[in-house]
Design a protein around this motif. Structure first.
Motif, PDB file in Angstrom:
ATOM      1  N   MET A   1      -7.106 -11.463 -35.835  1.00 36.99           N
ATOM      2  CA  MET A   1      -6.994 -11.163 -37.259  1.00 36.99           C
ATOM      3  C   MET A   1      -7.227  -9.680 -37.495  1.00 36.99           C
ATOM      4  SD  MET A   1     -10.618 -12.704 -38.748  1.00 36.99           S
ATOM      5  CE  MET A   1     -10.740 -11.627 -40.171  1.00 36.99           C
ATOM      6  N   ILE A   2      -6.948  -9.245 -38.714  1.00 41.25           N
ATOM      7  CA  ILE A   2      -7.270  -7.870 -39.073  1.00 41.25           C
ATOM      8  C   ILE A   2      -8.785  -7.714 -39.075  1.00 41.25           C
ATOM      9  CG2 ILE A   2      -7.157  -6.160 -40.925  1.00 41.25           C
ATOM     10  CD1 ILE A   2      -4.595  -7.514 -41.880  1.00 41.25           C
ATOM     11  N   ALA A   3      -9.269  -6.674 -38.452  1.00 40.19           N
ATOM     12  CA  ALA A   3     -10.708  -6.450 -38.406  1.00 40.19           C
ATOM     13  C   ALA A   3     -11.261  -6.279 -39.818  1.00 40.19           C
ATOM     14  CB  ALA A   3     -11.019  -5.221 -37.566  1.00 40.19           C
ATOM     15  N   CYS A   4     -12.316  -7.032 -40.116  1.00 40.18           N
ATOM     16  CA  CYS A   4     -12.962  -6.978 -41.426  1.00 40.18           C
ATOM     17  C   CYS A   4     -14.468  -6.923 -41.231  1.00 40.18           C
ATOM     18  CB  CYS A   4     -12.621  -8.203 -42.269  1.00 40.18           C
ATOM     19  SG  CYS A   4     -10.900  -8.356 -42.761  1.00 40.18           S
ATOM     20  N   SER A   5     -15.153  -6.184 -42.089  1.00 42.39           N
ATOM     21  CA  SER A   5     -16.607  -6.166 -42.032  1.00 42.39           C
ATOM     22  C   SER A   5     -17.142  -7.452 -42.663  1.00 42.39           C
ATOM     23  CB  SER A   5     -17.161  -4.951 -42.760  1.00 42.39           C
ATOM     24  OG  SER A   5     -16.984  -5.097 -44.160  1.00 42.39           O
ATOM     25  N   LEU A   6     -18.380  -7.792 -42.325  1.00 39.10           N
ATOM     26  CA  LEU A   6     -18.998  -8.969 -42.925  1.00 39.10           C
ATOM     27  C   LEU A   6     -19.107  -8.818 -44.440  1.00 39.10           C
ATOM     28  CD1 LEU A   6     -21.854  -9.879 -40.402  1.00 39.10           C
ATOM     29  CD2 LEU A   6     -19.564 -10.876 -40.611  1.00 39.10           C
ATOM     30  N   GLY A   7     -19.344  -7.596 -44.893  1.00 34.40           N
ATOM     31  CA  GLY A   7     -19.393  -7.363 -46.323  1.00 34.40           C
ATOM     32  C   GLY A   7     -18.059  -7.664 -46.990  1.00 34.40           C
ATOM     33  N   GLU A   8     -16.963  -7.225 -46.357  1.00 35.75           N
ATOM     34  CA  GLU A   8     -15.633  -7.507 -46.885  1.00 35.75           C
ATOM     35  C   GLU A   8     -15.349  -9.000 -46.892  1.00 35.75           C
ATOM     36  OE1 GLU A   8     -13.051  -3.588 -45.594  1.00 35.75           O
ATOM     37  OE2 GLU A   8     -13.516  -5.094 -44.060  1.00 35.75           O
ATOM     38  N   ILE A   9     -15.713  -9.673 -45.811  1.00 35.90           N
ATOM     39  CA  ILE A   9     -15.465 -11.111 -45.716  1.00 35.90           C
ATOM     40  C   ILE A   9     -16.230 -11.863 -46.799  1.00 35.90           C
ATOM     41  CG2 ILE A   9     -15.827 -13.159 -44.271  1.00 35.90           C
ATOM     42  CD1 ILE A   9     -15.232 -11.380 -41.848  1.00 35.90           C
ATOM     43  N   ALA A  10     -17.479 -11.474 -47.010  1.00 34.55           N
ATOM     44  CA  ALA A  10     -18.278 -12.130 -48.049  1.00 34.55           C
ATOM     45  C   ALA A  10     -17.613 -11.980 -49.411  1.00 34.55           C
ATOM     46  CB  ALA A  10     -19.685 -11.556 -48.063  1.00 34.55           C
ATOM     47  N   GLU A  11     -17.066 -10.818 -49.682  1.00 32.44           N
ATOM     48  CA  GLU A  11     -16.396 -10.595 -50.961  1.00 32.44           C
ATOM     49  C   GLU A  11     -15.120 -11.426 -51.061  1.00 32.44           C
ATOM     50  OE1 GLU A  11     -14.535  -6.915 -53.616  1.00 32.44           O
ATOM     51  OE2 GLU A  11     -15.649  -6.498 -51.766  1.00 32.44           O
ATOM     52  N   ILE A  12     -14.363 -11.491 -49.968  1.00 31.87           N
ATOM     53  CA  ILE A  12     -13.097 -12.235 -49.961  1.00 31.87           C
ATOM     54  C   ILE A  12     -13.326 -13.723 -50.199  1.00 31.87           C
ATOM     55  CG2 ILE A  12     -11.191 -13.000 -48.477  1.00 31.87           C
ATOM     56  CD1 ILE A  12     -11.462 -10.192 -47.082  1.00 31.87           C
ATOM     57  N   VAL A  13     -14.341 -14.292 -49.540  1.00 28.59           N
ATOM     58  CA  VAL A  13     -14.548 -15.746 -49.597  1.00 28.59           C
ATOM     59  C   VAL A  13     -15.465 -16.166 -50.736  1.00 28.59           C
ATOM     60  CG1 VAL A  13     -14.173 -15.911 -47.121  1.00 28.59           C
ATOM     61  CG2 VAL A  13     -16.514 -15.776 -47.986  1.00 28.59           C
ATOM     62  N   GLY A  14     -16.012 -15.206 -51.483  1.00 22.98           N
ATOM     63  CA  GLY A  14     -16.920 -15.538 -52.566  1.00 22.98           C
ATOM     64  C   GLY A  14     -18.272 -16.013 -52.073  1.00 22.98           C
ATOM     65  N   GLY A  15     -18.742 -15.441 -50.967  1.00 24.53           N
ATOM     66  CA  GLY A  15     -20.021 -15.835 -50.391  1.00 24.53           C
ATOM     67  C   GLY A  15     -21.046 -14.717 -50.447  1.00 24.53           C
ATOM     68  N   THR A  16     -22.183 -14.978 -49.856  1.00 27.34           N
ATOM     69  CA  THR A  16     -23.255 -13.986 -49.764  1.00 27.34           C
ATOM     70  C   THR A  16     -23.655 -13.834 -48.308  1.00 27.34           C
ATOM     71  OG1 THR A  16     -24.942 -15.683 -50.094  1.00 27.34           O
ATOM     72  CG2 THR A  16     -24.131 -14.530 -52.057  1.00 27.34           C
ATOM     73  N   LEU A  17     -24.273 -12.704 -47.989  1.00 23.38           N
ATOM     74  CA  LEU A  17     -24.715 -12.468 -46.617  1.00 23.38           C
ATOM     75  C   LEU A  17     -26.163 -12.900 -46.447  1.00 23.38           C
ATOM     76  CD1 LEU A  17     -23.212  -8.940 -45.845  1.00 23.38           C
ATOM     77  CD2 LEU A  17     -22.299 -11.176 -45.195  1.00 23.38           C
ATOM     78  N   SER A  18     -26.439 -13.480 -45.298  1.00 20.84           N
ATOM     79  CA  SER A  18     -27.833 -13.775 -44.963  1.00 20.84           C
ATOM     80  C   SER A  18     -28.561 -12.460 -44.707  1.00 20.84           C
ATOM     81  CB  SER A  18     -27.899 -14.658 -43.721  1.00 20.84           C
ATOM     82  OG  SER A  18     -27.461 -13.941 -42.577  1.00 20.84           O
ATOM     83  N   LYS A  19     -29.886 -12.494 -44.770  1.00 14.14           N
ATOM     84  CA  LYS A  19     -30.649 -11.254 -44.587  1.00 14.14           C
ATOM     85  C   LYS A  19     -30.492 -10.687 -43.187  1.00 14.14           C
ATOM     86  CE  LYS A  19     -35.166 -13.394 -43.441  1.00 14.14           C
ATOM     87  NZ  LYS A  19     -34.691 -14.787 -43.383  1.00 14.14           N
ATOM     88  N   GLU A  20     -30.121 -11.540 -42.225  1.00 16.29           N
ATOM     89  CA  GLU A  20     -29.945 -11.072 -40.844  1.00 16.29           C
ATOM     90  C   GLU A  20     -28.594 -10.401 -40.618  1.00 16.29           C
ATOM     91  OE1 GLU A  20     -32.730 -14.516 -40.995  1.00 16.29           O
ATOM     92  OE2 GLU A  20     -30.659 -14.190 -41.675  1.00 16.29           O
ATOM     93  N   ALA A  21     -27.649 -10.553 -41.563  1.00 15.98           N
ATOM     94  CA  ALA A  21     -26.288 -10.045 -41.372  1.00 15.98           C
ATOM     95  C   ALA A  21     -26.185  -8.568 -41.725  1.00 15.98           C
ATOM     96  CB  ALA A  21     -25.311 -10.845 -42.214  1.00 15.98           C
ATOM     97  N   ASP A  22     -25.489  -7.824 -40.906  1.00 20.05           N
ATOM     98  CA  ASP A  22     -25.212  -6.416 -41.161  1.00 20.05           C
ATOM     99  C   ASP A  22     -23.884  -6.321 -41.914  1.00 20.05           C
ATOM    100  OD1 ASP A  22     -24.601  -3.745 -41.167  1.00 20.05           O
ATOM    101  OD2 ASP A  22     -24.580  -3.517 -38.974  1.00 20.05           O
ATOM    102  N   PRO A  23     -23.862  -5.844 -43.145  1.00 20.20           N
ATOM    103  CA  PRO A  23     -22.616  -5.789 -43.927  1.00 20.20           C
ATOM    104  C   PRO A  23     -21.519  -4.980 -43.255  1.00 20.20           C
ATOM    105  CG  PRO A  23     -24.516  -5.353 -45.319  1.00 20.20           C
ATOM    106  CD  PRO A  23     -25.018  -5.334 -43.907  1.00 20.20           C
ATOM    107  N   GLU A  24     -21.896  -4.022 -42.395  1.00 15.58           N
ATOM    108  CA  GLU A  24     -20.910  -3.161 -41.744  1.00 15.58           C
ATOM    109  C   GLU A  24     -20.405  -3.728 -40.418  1.00 15.58           C
ATOM    110  OE1 GLU A  24     -19.699  -0.594 -43.348  1.00 15.58           O
ATOM    111  OE2 GLU A  24     -21.079  -1.119 -44.976  1.00 15.58           O
TER     112      GLU A  24
END
Length: 512
Positions: A1-24
């Motif tokens: 797939m196209i490389a996406c950051s966890l922050g981008e994925i969270a925004e795309i899917v309407g989710g939130t990141l766990s505290k352990e996740a690095d948005p970058e």
């Protein structure tokens, strides 16, 4: 797939990141729901199933190299957390049946949003062409043929096997990269609106409708309803001015009747000589293992010989559909014919024809079955046996699922097909009312019939029949719906002979 950051994925899917996740942190691989198959850079899908919950395997997936997991709860690890989805009372999916909380449905909803985002970016920025394929029978074989043709023009992604539902479809989309020229998306339906939903995830510009048969009749209630659902594919296409192409089977009146439902360019194909066809076949013949040869005719008046490496007369129509897709993608007819001639069986347990050293031919078409594909399989058994005059033709048949109230009669009607094609033997596997109906109908029509409980008994029955037959050897068809797992019979028939041969060779060496 196209490389996406966890922050981008969270925004795309309407989710939130766990505290352990690095948005970058970048997801640079694909998505995977089996922790054993996770590779470096993947996003792990924590699906809750009937027997196991993917949330319990997040740690394993991370150890395998996953960047994070897509989950519906905090698992104390890097994750994109999405809400559970509402379980609708009319949801007849396997997911909903084993997911009362909506956890798996929530993950799949997030997966679908991510796939839709990636598909649109690849179409817009990298020129990805998406081909949708649907029909009551033959979707997987045709998908494989289309992929075999398009790979001669550019990098092509097609689903493994029958990844054609709300999980497999977005999963396949996310296998595409910037280098992917074509995505061939197989689309199935269990109800109205399902194909429209899949088409929204990966909007096709080319749509192929093969046939409208009896598969899922128990869920839809009528062929008219099935046609309504299958036609959602052509309704999703762009108009002709924007590159939309609908490829329809002129030999099926339900499919041919879909022409008014689209503003795309319409091409018709026919294996039966319909005068409406833009792509058609002449001079059709079958070899000794039911591989078809024919002359391909294209709209520009060209004619080219095709010699298929896949088995069954029904593959001619599938090949014509694939030829039309190749033509729509800008390929020359000569190159299309050559690509079709080089194509071989890809998806397992589908018209996989093998011959044992004792000459017995086993046709393993046990992945799925409905009345239309059963007729095609029986015809292939007959044509293969006809190449060996006097050979026994043995149909090992299991139950066809999802036929509803028509199940018993649909199974009984197969007896007429067996008689029509002069099949000598039937091994009916299973003890359901439907299989009893088939066995009784076959016996009444004079076919040598054995009713057995399971695959082990089926293997014994086939080997006993072969042992009493006079040369030439027999031809065996093994076919049933996927849930019956009847491919075990085909595999055992081949394995037994191999083991016997190895044992014989060992004994002879020891005697020396």
């Amino acid at each position: 797939m196209i490389a996406c950051s966890l922050g981008e994925i969270a925004e795309i899917v309407g989710g939130t990141l766990s505290k352990e996740a690095d948005p970058e942190a970048k997801v640079s691989g694909g998505v995977e729901f089996d922790s054993r198959k996770v590779s470096e850079g993947d996003l792990f899908l924590a699906l809750k199933g009937a027997r196991v919950d993917g949330h319990d395997f997040v740690g394993t997936a991370l150890e395998q190299g996953a960047v994070a997991a897509l989950t519906t709860r905090d698992v104390g690890a890097p994750a994109v957390i999405v809400p559970c989805a509402e379980v609708r009372p009319d949801d007849n999916s396997d997911l909903a049946a084993s997911d009362p909380t909506g956890s798996a449905l929530g993950v799949v909803a997030g997966l679908s949003k991510l796939a839709a985002h990636v598909a649109r970016r690849l179409v817009r920025e990298h020129g990805l062409t998406i081909v949708g394929v649907t029909g009551s029978a033959g979707k997987t074989s045709t998908k494989d043929l289309i992929a075999a043709v398009l790979r001669h023009k550019g990098e092509t992604v097609a689903p493994p096997g029958s990844f054609n539902n709300e999980i497999g479809h977005p999963y396949t989309v996310l296998r595409c990269t910037q280098e992917t020229a074509f995505l061939v998306a197989e689309m199935s339906a269990r109800g109205i609106g399902h194909i429209a939903h899949l088409a929204k995830i990966a909007p096709p510009s080319i749509g192929v409708v093969l046939n409208v048969g009896s598969a899922h009749l128990g869920e839809f209630g009528s062929r008219e309803a099935i046609a309504q659902a299958k036609g959602e594919l052509v309704e999703s296409l762009p108009d002709a001015d924007h590159g939309g192409i609908a490829i329809l089977n002129a030999d099926d009146p339900f499919v041919a009747g879909m022409r008014p439902r689209t503003t795309a360019k319409v091409w018709m194909f026919s294996a039966e000589g319909s005068p409406e066809a833009d792509f058609f076949a002449t001079d059709i013949s079958l070899d000794e293992v039911a591989r078809a040869s024919f002359v391909l005719h294209t709209p520009d008046g060209q004619q080219h010989r095709v010699r298929l490496g896949v088995h069954g007369a029904h593959q001619v129509g599938n090949a014509l559909a694939a030829a039309a897709v190749g033509f729509g993608a800008g390929m020359q007819p000569e190159a299309i014919a050559a690509a079709l001639s080089q194509a071989r069986t890809v998806s397992v347990n589908r018209m996989d024809v093998r011959t044992r050293e004792d000459g017995v031919t086993v046709i393993n078409d046990a992945y799925n079955a409905n009345p239309e594909s059963m007729r095609a399989g029986i015809a292939a058994l007959a044509s293969t046996a006809a190449a060996h005059p006097g050979a026994r033709s043995i149909a090992v048949l299991g139950e066809m699922g999802e036929l509803g109230e028509e199940s018993a009669s649909a199974h009984a009607e197969l007896a007429a097909e067996l008689v029509k094609h002069n099949i000598t033997d039937l091994v009916a596997v299973g003890q359901s009312d439907a299989m009893e109906s088939l066995a009784q109908a076959a016996q009444q029509r004079g076919i040598a019939t054995q009713s057995v409980a399971d695959s082990a008994e089926a293997c014994n029955a086939v080997e006993a029949t072969i042992a009493t037959a006079t040369p030439p050897p027999a031809v065996v068809l093994v076919k049933a719906s996927n849930a019956q797992k009847l491919w075990v019979v085909a595999e055992q028939l081949m394995r037994t002979r191999t083991l016997d041969s190895q044992s014989k060779s060992t004994n002879e060496n020891e005697a020396r």
